[in-house]
Design an enzyme around this catalytic site. Structure first.
Site, PDB file in Angstrom:
ATOM      1  N   ASP A  13       0.814  -1.221   0.000  1.00 14.26           N
ATOM      2  CA  ASP A  13       0.000   0.000   0.000  1.00 14.26           C
ATOM      3  C   ASP A  13       0.846   1.270   0.000  1.00 14.26           C
ATOM      4  O   ASP A  13       0.457   2.291   0.570  1.00 14.26           O
ATOM      5  CB  ASP A  13      -0.970   0.030   1.204  1.00 14.26           C
ATOM      6  CG  ASP A  13      -1.753  -1.258   1.327  1.00 14.26           C
ATOM      7  OD1 ASP A  13      -2.259  -1.715   0.296  1.00 14.26           O
ATOM      8  OD2 ASP A  13      -1.851  -1.803   2.442  1.00 14.26           O
ATOM      9  N   LYS A  16       1.929   2.165  -5.095  1.00 17.32           N
ATOM     10  CA  LYS A  16       2.599   1.629  -6.295  1.00 17.32           C
ATOM     11  C   LYS A  16       1.793   1.919  -7.560  1.00 17.32           C
ATOM     12  O   LYS A  16       2.356   2.122  -8.614  1.00 17.32           O
ATOM     13  CB  LYS A  16       2.766   0.105  -6.171  1.00 17.32           C
ATOM     14  CG  LYS A  16       3.836  -0.303  -5.183  1.00 17.32           C
ATOM     15  CD  LYS A  16       4.084  -1.797  -5.220  1.00 17.32           C
ATOM     16  CE  LYS A  16       2.971  -2.599  -4.577  1.00 17.32           C
ATOM     17  NZ  LYS A  16       2.805  -2.405  -3.146  1.00 17.32           N
ATOM     18  N   GLY A  40      -4.168  -4.770  -4.450  1.00 18.17           N
ATOM     19  CA  GLY A  40      -5.171  -3.794  -4.837  1.00 18.17           C
ATOM     20  C   GLY A  40      -4.477  -2.576  -5.400  1.00 18.17           C
ATOM     21  O   GLY A  40      -3.803  -1.867  -4.674  1.00 18.17           O
ATOM     22  N   HIS A  41      -4.582  -2.386  -6.694  1.00 17.80           N
ATOM     23  CA  HIS A  41      -3.912  -1.248  -7.320  1.00 17.80           C
ATOM     24  C   HIS A  41      -4.962  -0.299  -7.883  1.00 17.80           C
ATOM     25  O   HIS A  41      -5.782  -0.693  -8.694  1.00 17.80           O
ATOM     26  CB  HIS A  41      -2.969  -1.727  -8.425  1.00 17.80           C
ATOM     27  CG  HIS A  41      -1.805  -2.514  -7.899  1.00 17.80           C
ATOM     28  ND1 HIS A  41      -0.992  -3.272  -8.686  1.00 17.80           N
ATOM     29  CD2 HIS A  41      -1.326  -2.645  -6.643  1.00 17.80           C
ATOM     30  CE1 HIS A  41      -0.057  -3.843  -7.948  1.00 17.80           C
ATOM     31  NE2 HIS A  41      -0.245  -3.482  -6.700  1.00 17.80           N
ATOM     32  N   GLN A 224       2.039  -6.139  -3.014  1.00 19.48           N
ATOM     33  CA  GLN A 224       2.375  -6.141  -1.573  1.00 19.48           C
ATOM     34  C   GLN A 224       3.704  -5.400  -1.322  1.00 19.48           C
ATOM     35  O   GLN A 224       4.082  -4.579  -2.131  1.00 19.48           O
ATOM     36  CB  GLN A 224       2.424  -7.570  -1.019  1.00 19.48           C
ATOM     37  CG  GLN A 224       1.074  -8.275  -0.971  1.00 19.48           C
ATOM     38  CD  GLN A 224       0.748  -9.054  -2.223  1.00 19.48           C
ATOM     39  OE1 GLN A 224       1.597  -9.709  -2.789  1.00 19.48           O
ATOM     40  NE2 GLN A 224      -0.483  -8.987  -2.662  1.00 19.48           N
TER      41      GLN A 224
HETATM   42  P1  IMP Z   1      -2.675 -12.904   2.163  1.00 19.53           P
HETATM   43  O1  IMP Z   1      -1.736 -12.396   1.150  1.00 19.53           O
HETATM   44  O2  IMP Z   1      -4.125 -12.694   1.824  1.00 19.53           O
HETATM   45  O3  IMP Z   1      -2.387 -14.324   2.579  1.00 19.53           O
HETATM   46  O4  IMP Z   1      -2.452 -12.017   3.508  1.00 19.53           O
HETATM   47  C1  IMP Z   1      -1.252 -12.103   4.256  1.00 19.53           C
HETATM   48  C2  IMP Z   1      -0.840 -10.733   4.793  1.00 19.53           C
HETATM   49  O5  IMP Z   1      -0.484  -9.895   3.699  1.00 19.53           O
HETATM   50  C3  IMP Z   1      -1.951  -9.994   5.553  1.00 19.53           C
HETATM   51  O6  IMP Z   1      -1.341  -9.230   6.586  1.00 19.53           O
HETATM   52  C4  IMP Z   1      -2.513  -9.062   4.487  1.00 19.53           C
HETATM   53  O7  IMP Z   1      -3.110  -7.922   5.068  1.00 19.53           O
HETATM   54  C5  IMP Z   1      -1.255  -8.706   3.739  1.00 19.53           C
HETATM   55  N1  IMP Z   1      -1.511  -8.301   2.341  1.00 19.53           N
HETATM   56  C6  IMP Z   1      -1.818  -9.081   1.296  1.00 19.53           C
HETATM   57  N2  IMP Z   1      -1.961  -8.356   0.183  1.00 19.53           N
HETATM   58  C7  IMP Z   1      -1.728  -7.080   0.517  1.00 19.53           C
HETATM   59  C8  IMP Z   1      -1.695  -5.848  -0.212  1.00 19.53           C
HETATM   60  O8  IMP Z   1      -1.891  -5.794  -1.431  1.00 19.53           O
HETATM   61  N3  IMP Z   1      -1.401  -4.733   0.513  1.00 19.53           N
HETATM   62  C9  IMP Z   1      -1.135  -4.779   1.838  1.00 19.53           C
HETATM   63  N4  IMP Z   1      -1.138  -5.890   2.541  1.00 19.53           N
HETATM   64  C10 IMP Z   1      -1.440  -7.038   1.911  1.00 19.53           C
END
Ligand code: IMP
Length: 430
Positions: A13, A16, A40-41, A224
């Protein structure tokens, strides 16, 4: 001219979307190399907002090829929905501008269910995942029982594969006391979705290699942030893929020499969603203020992000683990008007000064940030397009960050608008 990898230098977040969109104008191909629709972009182009989760950001620009690499986990039902949504917004998504790696892993409904079940369980570790099935899908990939994109082309061969997969999952489901999966139903639903995915399937590594030899410019779009990396992040509070820049090579099927310039994206403060350590987190009105001003809510899940001061020790760490050449610093304007600003320069661990976040979970929870105080500025930095438009103190803050993290600021973003950017160095120039 070189290729560019964009990686989040914090916990995701970092903003990007805007930077990737701006860079994608100069690229011929945009490649996603890890993660899935947990990303999420948000892109704002000519006043229209596009929200992407799985599709590479290049998709909204005409004449660019978008590639979903082998390192990505693909939920085919989500993909069909995301394509339909974009089509509804007037964006053409066709086999000419989207290619999906045949050797990418599929996310199945059983992965999403398992992810949700674990997260909603009253006991056990709460990671705070996006509940999209990302972790369970990567588990099956590494467990050598996953169904892959290429398998959609050979439905007749699916029963054996599905049987192996369900031998694992149904045992797990029996233990959890939930209904077993009927293999025939799973195969039927895969057979139904297959024709919608197959036109996009390609030998992506070979295409990318050919394009690279042809002198085409590749933009590798990370999702991420490096602190959520399965190896280098705050384990176990991480996502299930490698996020660091080296993954751009593995996750697209190119060698490391294809990577070129590594651009790390960092916010001028820090945020995190989900559980896990966050040394500079502010559980006070300053944290609230950063969240409100920075509109710190998740693009996909709407979750409120935790907020805190800039952690230079952590970004220094990701600069090293990702080999970051330069930073894009975003959201500097959110710090406008603070009398003093704090920057974490290292940690105190049980009375000992350390300069990086240790690997152990208990130690990560115990570190106390060591802060440096920097005088703030009262003027606005929002929308600045040159260094001359920035207050002297804001420039000092940026310079201090560069010193502390050991990387120069190549791009400074001063608002969500694409033109509100100060360019110091064009990453594509190497
Ligand atoms: P997962 O990727 O859904 O398994 O989540 C694992 C961790 O990564 C959690 O803390 C999510 O909040 C974090 N996470 C996954 N995708 C994103 C993203 O695009 N932005 C921020 N945090 C993310």
């Amino acid at each position: 001219m070189t290729n560019v990898v964009v990686v989040g230098a914090q916990w995701g977040d970092e903003g990007k979307g805007k930077i990737v969109d701006w860079l994608s104008e100069q690229a011929d191909v945009v490649v996603r190399f890890q993660g899935g629709h947990n990303a999420g972009h948000t892109l704002v182009i000519d006043g229209v907002t596009y929200k992407l989760a799985l599709l590479p950001s290049g998709i909204v620009r005409k004449g660019k090829l978008s590639v979903i690499g082998n390192g990505v986990v693909v939920d085919p039902w989500h993909l069909v929905e995301e394509i339909a949504k974009l089509t509804g917004q007037g964006v053409a998504v066709t086999p000419d501008n989207l290619k999906i790696a045949d050797n990418a892993t599929l996310i199945l409904p059983l992965h999403r269910q398992l992810d949700e079940l674990r997260e909603n369980a009253s006991e056990g570790l709460k990671i705070g995942t996006t509940k999209r099935g990302i972790g369970p899908a990567y588990e099956d990939k590494v467990g050598r029982r996953a169904i892959r994109v290429v398998d959609l082309a050979d439905i007749d061969a699916l029963p054996g594969k599905v049987e192996r997969l369900l031998a694992h999952h149904n045992a797990l489901r029996r233990g959890l006391g939930i209904a077993e999966i009927d293999g025939r139903e799973l195969i039927a639903s895969l057979a139904e979705i297959a024709p919608k995915i197959l036109p996009f399937v390609d030998t992506v590594w070979a295409r990318l290699d050919a394009m690279r030899r042809d002198g085409r410019r590749i933009l590798f779009e990370g999702a991420q942030g490096a602190l959520l990396d399965i190896d280098h992040g705050t384990y176990p509070f991480v996502t299930s893929s490698n996020i660091v820049a080296a993954q751009a090579a593995t996750g697209s099927g190119l060698g490391p020499s294809a990577i070129g310039y590594v651009l790390g994206i960092a916010k001028a403060y820090t945020t995190r969603v989900g559980g896990g350590p966050f040394p500079t987190e502010l559980n006070d009105e300053i944290g609230e203020l950063l969240g409100v001003r920075g509109r710190e809510f998740g693009v996909n899940t709407g979750r409120k992000r935790r907020c805190g001061w800039f952690d230079a020790a952590l970004v220094r760490q990701t600069v090293r683990t990702s080999g970051i050449h330069g930073l894009a610093l975003t959201k500097l304007d959110i710090l406008d008007g603070f009398e003093t600003i704090r920057v974490c320069v290292g940690y105190d661990l049980d009375g000992r000064r350390i300069d990086h976040l240790p690997a152990g979970q208990a130690e990560q929870a115990r570190v106390i940030p060591v802060y440096e105080e920097i005088e703030g500025w009262s003027e606005s930095t929002a929308g600045a397009r040159s260094w001359a438009e920035l207050p002297a103190q804001a420039v000092k803050y940026v310079r201090r960050i560069e010193e502390l993290v050991g990387a120069p600021v190549a791009v400074l973003s001063t608002s969500p608008e694409r033109d509100d950017t100060i360019l110091v160095h064009n990453p594509f120039e190497g």
